[in-house]
Design an enzyme around this catalytic site. Structure first.
Site, PDB file in Angstrom:
ATOM      1  N   GLY A  34     -20.715   8.195  44.510  1.00 17.69           N
ATOM      2  CA  GLY A  34     -21.443   7.011  44.040  1.00 17.69           C
ATOM      3  C   GLY A  34     -20.483   5.995  43.449  1.00 17.69           C
ATOM      4  O   GLY A  34     -19.293   6.269  43.281  1.00 17.69           O
ATOM      5  N   ASP A  35     -21.033   4.815  43.150  1.00 22.49           N
ATOM      6  CA  ASP A  35     -20.231   3.733  42.577  1.00 22.49           C
ATOM      7  C   ASP A  35     -20.636   3.597  41.107  1.00 22.49           C
ATOM      8  O   ASP A  35     -21.811   3.312  40.828  1.00 22.49           O
ATOM      9  CB  ASP A  35     -20.562   2.447  43.363  1.00 22.49           C
ATOM     10  CG  ASP A  35     -19.785   1.242  42.855  1.00 22.49           C
ATOM     11  OD1 ASP A  35     -19.353   1.270  41.679  1.00 22.49           O
ATOM     12  OD2 ASP A  35     -19.626   0.280  43.626  1.00 22.49           O
ATOM     13  N   PHE A  36     -19.696   3.809  40.195  1.00 24.44           N
ATOM     14  CA  PHE A  36     -20.119   3.830  38.783  1.00 24.44           C
ATOM     15  C   PHE A  36     -20.562   2.461  38.254  1.00 24.44           C
ATOM     16  O   PHE A  36     -21.160   2.370  37.197  1.00 24.44           O
ATOM     17  CB  PHE A  36     -19.127   4.535  37.857  1.00 24.44           C
ATOM     18  CG  PHE A  36     -17.690   4.061  37.892  1.00 24.44           C
ATOM     19  CD1 PHE A  36     -17.357   2.735  37.778  1.00 24.44           C
ATOM     20  CD2 PHE A  36     -16.660   5.007  37.973  1.00 24.44           C
ATOM     21  CE1 PHE A  36     -16.049   2.323  37.780  1.00 24.44           C
ATOM     22  CE2 PHE A  36     -15.330   4.596  37.970  1.00 24.44           C
ATOM     23  CZ  PHE A  36     -15.026   3.250  37.880  1.00 24.44           C
ATOM     24  N   ARG A  64      -7.905   6.988  32.818  1.00 24.71           N
ATOM     25  CA  ARG A  64      -7.157   5.989  33.598  1.00 24.71           C
ATOM     26  C   ARG A  64      -8.096   5.082  34.394  1.00 24.71           C
ATOM     27  O   ARG A  64      -7.817   4.761  35.534  1.00 24.71           O
ATOM     28  CB  ARG A  64      -6.221   6.707  34.580  1.00 24.71           C
ATOM     29  CG  ARG A  64      -4.788   6.631  34.183  1.00 24.71           C
ATOM     30  CD  ARG A  64      -3.905   7.398  35.111  1.00 24.71           C
ATOM     31  NE  ARG A  64      -2.626   6.703  35.193  1.00 24.71           N
ATOM     32  CZ  ARG A  64      -2.223   6.039  36.255  1.00 24.71           C
ATOM     33  NH1 ARG A  64      -2.959   5.952  37.324  1.00 24.71           N
ATOM     34  NH2 ARG A  64      -1.046   5.453  36.234  1.00 24.71           N
ATOM     35  N   ASP A 119     -17.266   9.879  42.042  1.00 28.11           N
ATOM     36  CA  ASP A 119     -16.340   8.873  42.588  1.00 28.11           C
ATOM     37  C   ASP A 119     -16.921   8.292  43.871  1.00 28.11           C
ATOM     38  O   ASP A 119     -17.932   8.791  44.391  1.00 28.11           O
ATOM     39  CB  ASP A 119     -14.950   9.485  42.823  1.00 28.11           C
ATOM     40  CG  ASP A 119     -13.849   8.455  42.579  1.00 28.11           C
ATOM     41  OD1 ASP A 119     -14.018   7.291  43.009  1.00 28.11           O
ATOM     42  OD2 ASP A 119     -12.830   8.785  41.949  1.00 28.11           O
ATOM     43  N   ASP A 154       0.852  -1.190   0.000  1.00 30.28           N
ATOM     44  CA  ASP A 154       0.000   0.000   0.000  1.00 30.28           C
ATOM     45  C   ASP A 154       0.887   1.239   0.000  1.00 30.28           C
ATOM     46  O   ASP A 154       1.800   1.353   0.821  1.00 30.28           O
ATOM     47  CB  ASP A 154      -0.912   0.020   1.236  1.00 30.28           C
ATOM     48  CG  ASP A 154      -1.942   1.124   1.112  1.00 30.28           C
ATOM     49  OD1 ASP A 154      -2.776   1.042   0.188  1.00 30.28           O
ATOM     50  OD2 ASP A 154      -1.890   2.087   1.898  1.00 30.28           O
TER      51      ASP A 154
END
Ligand code: M5T
Length: 589
Positions: A481-483, A498, A456, A88
């Site tokens: 909170g907890d994602f 990250r 977070d 190519d």
């Protein structure tokens, strides 16, 4: 007579050129190679944004062209070739990749961008060696390489441009010109292989054949240098041929090995000086001698002297000789910028994390490799199923240290990530796992119309105010909170910086599904990670990090974009930032 003896090694083999380019056919025929032509059906539509450098795009396209033919032939042509060659050619100028123009206006756009300038022509080449096995499966070995040639165009007048375009020559040629014909008149100079511009780097190709047939003693030798990749169930082996081993003792090689063997000593010297606050001390009181430093850091004079001298040799400190007196020490510019705990881009927090968490984990690396599990229990005496909940956020001290580490990384890398893309269409963002908010502040700094919610765990959010900058920005807010479990705050841009490398694919799917559910079409998702090269050969920073990771995994930009695609996101842009983290912006369709 055959000029290049390797060409004759191919006689008796079924060699296939997977290309419709009449120029490639001619170049290889003129070299005395006997082959069949089976043009590839592979569409040249790989996402250019996913490649770090243009040649990687050309090589990948060449690979896909050749593999498509190699896989099709046993079914459609009822014969298995011995060798398939794909290529190519692309032209690059001002950061753009130019392929074949789609119409006259496209040709005009390409040629006018080349006028009066030097550009590069890259041809990526893939050689697929096919080995039929007893069970009728085929093993593919892939060798690839590329060649770059620089070409300078004269200034082209409008008349010249249109006359050339109307000749019809540009249409089936990369960059819209053919150097071998009328297009040759546009060229002031060529640096490198001319045939590479025409479409096939014959000289480099012959050298590769030579390596394959004359220097790789047996195919099992080749295998030992190979990287295995699995494509759609078939077994593909990608090999990089290497010249015969060089047994000479070269000082340069010795230095490379020594640097690797000593790497841990250098790291530990840096960690220790940082832990003992040597850089902070020499910032507030420069030009102290070893005894004075020892007294301040409450350490032995002998040990301190060794540490200071080692730091000088590593470029972290400078020593100044004073006549008839002991040398005195001060920080280098590097230490001033990154090692002082109060420097704007201080990595002090991250260094402490490396020393107290990563170092003990790495000292159990052998067990980690043998067992394939995280070594938290051996290193810290406790089992951790969820490294965040059980290890990092369990004790106040460890939590603060971890938050400090994330804070310092986010401060150093935040600007590069926040400015990687034009985000002016977004008004609200949510930084999932945004920890201390350092990244969020970089986003609001870079985008005046954007507000960012940091989401977070409660344990993190309750501590985050310790890290707020002196000048608070009321466009940054925090939600606990907890994602994985809780409802995500509404936003038109979600940021995952990250985060994904910490989790296996199953967990990544859970999180992406939740984000996809919260998104309406047009919403953005910005991923920031170390993107591995597509062949997973680099960067070693990412690969070394993976050694101490618990359940997570390092991925390439393509791997991330495939995960995202399965949740309705298309990868719009990828940026390799040269900072700690790369970035990818995806749009929900
Ligand atoms: C710069 C330049 C390019 N070319 C031709 O440009 C095509 C590139 O396109 P490709 O996609 O690499 O190949 P293709 O023609 O589509 O064939 P295929 O291999 O089937 O994809 C090839 O033809 C080359 O010779 C010239 O003939 N002269 C030149 O000076």
């Amino acid at each position: 007579m055959v000029l290049n003896p390797v060409i004759s090694k191919l006689s008796g083999k079924l060699v296939v050129l997977a290309s419709a380019s009449p120029r490639r056919l001619e170049i290889l025929r003129n070299a005395g190679l006997r082959f069949e032509v089976v043009p590839s059906w592979f569409k040249e539509t790989l996402d250019k944004g996913l490649f770090k450098a243009p040649h990687e795009y050309a090589v990948e396209t060449a690979k896909q062209k050749a593999l498509e033919v190699a896989r099709r032939m046993p079914f459609k042509h009822l014969k298995t070739p011995d060798i398939v060659i794909g290529a190519d050619t692309i032209v690059t100028v001002d950061g753009m990749i130019l392929e074949k123009p789609v119409d006259k206006h496209d040709a005009y756009r390409m040629l006018s961008s080349l006028s009066g300038k030097e550009h590069s022509v890259f041809t990526g080449v893939a050689i697929v060696l096919c080995h039929e096995k007893e069970n009728e499966e085929v093993d593919y070995q892939l060798i690839d390489f590329y060649e770059e040639t620089k070409v300078k165009f004269a200034d082209l007048s409008e008349d010249m441009l249109w006359e050339y375009i109307n000749s019809g020559e540009p249409m089936d040629k990369a960059g819209g010109y053919g150097i071998q014909a009328l297009g040759g008149m546009l060229v002031e100079y060529v640096h490198g292989d001319f045939l590479n511009v025409v479409g096939f780097p014959l000289n480099h190709f012959c050298k590769q054949l030579d390596l394959i047939y004359n220097h790789c003693a047996s195919s099992s030798d080749q295998e030992s240098a190979s990287v295995h990749v699995s494509h759609n169930g078939t077994h593909t082996t990608s090999i990089t041929t290497q010249p015969p081993p060089n047994l000479e003792l070269k000082n340069q090689d010795l230095q490379q090995i020594t640097a690797l063997m000593d790497g841990f000593k250098a790291s530990k010297a840096l960690f220790t000086a940082s832990e003992l606050c040597v850089f902070d001390l020499l910032h507030s009181r420069p030009r102290l001698d070893a005894a004075q430093v020892a007294q301040e850091i409450k350490a032995s004079v002998k040990g301190t002297e060794c540490l200071l001298e080692a730091c000088v040799s590593l470029g972290l400190l400078k020593s100044k000789e004073r006549t008839l007196q002991k040398p005195v020490y001060e920080n280098t510019d590097l230490a001033m910028r990154f090692l002082r705990s109060d420097a704007p881009f201080s990595l002090h927090g991250y260094i402490q994390h490396c020393n107290n968490t990563i170092w003990p984990l790495f000292s159990h690396l052998e067990s980690a490799v043998r067992e394939g599990t995280n070594q938290h229990e051996k290193a810290f005496g406790k089992i951790s199923k969820d490294v965040f909940q059980d290890a990092y956020y369990n004790s106040q001290e460890v939590k603060l240290r971890f938050m400090n580490a994330m804070h310092s990384i986010a401060k150093v890398t935040g600007k590069a990530v926040a400015t990687a893309f034009d985000l002016s269409r977004y008004k609200t963002a949510c930084d999932l796992g945004g920890c201390t908010g350092a990244m969020a502040y970089e986003f609001t700094k870079a985008h005046p119309g954007l507000s960012v919610t940091v989401f977070d765990l409660p344990a993190v959010v309750e501590m985050s105010e310790h890290f707020h900058p002196l000048q608070k920005d009321n466009r940054v807010s925090f939600v606990a909170g907890d994602f994985f479990k809780d409802e995500l705050p509404k936003a038109d841009l979600y940021i995952l910086a990250r985060i994904l490398h910490d989790w296996p694919d199953e967990k990544v799917h859970i999180l992406l599904r939740k984000i996809a559910d919260a998104c309406t079409p047009g919403c953005g998702l910005l991923i920031s990670e170390i993107f591995l090269d597509e062949d997973r050969g680099a960067p070693s920073r990412g690969l070394l990090q993976a050694l101490s990771m618990s359940e997570g995994k390092q991925r390439s930009a393509t791997e991330y974009s495939l995960l995202l695609k399965s949740h309705g996101f298309i990868a719009a842009h990828v940026r390799h930032t040269d900072n700690f983290l790369d970035a990818m912006l995806c749009i929900k369709v």
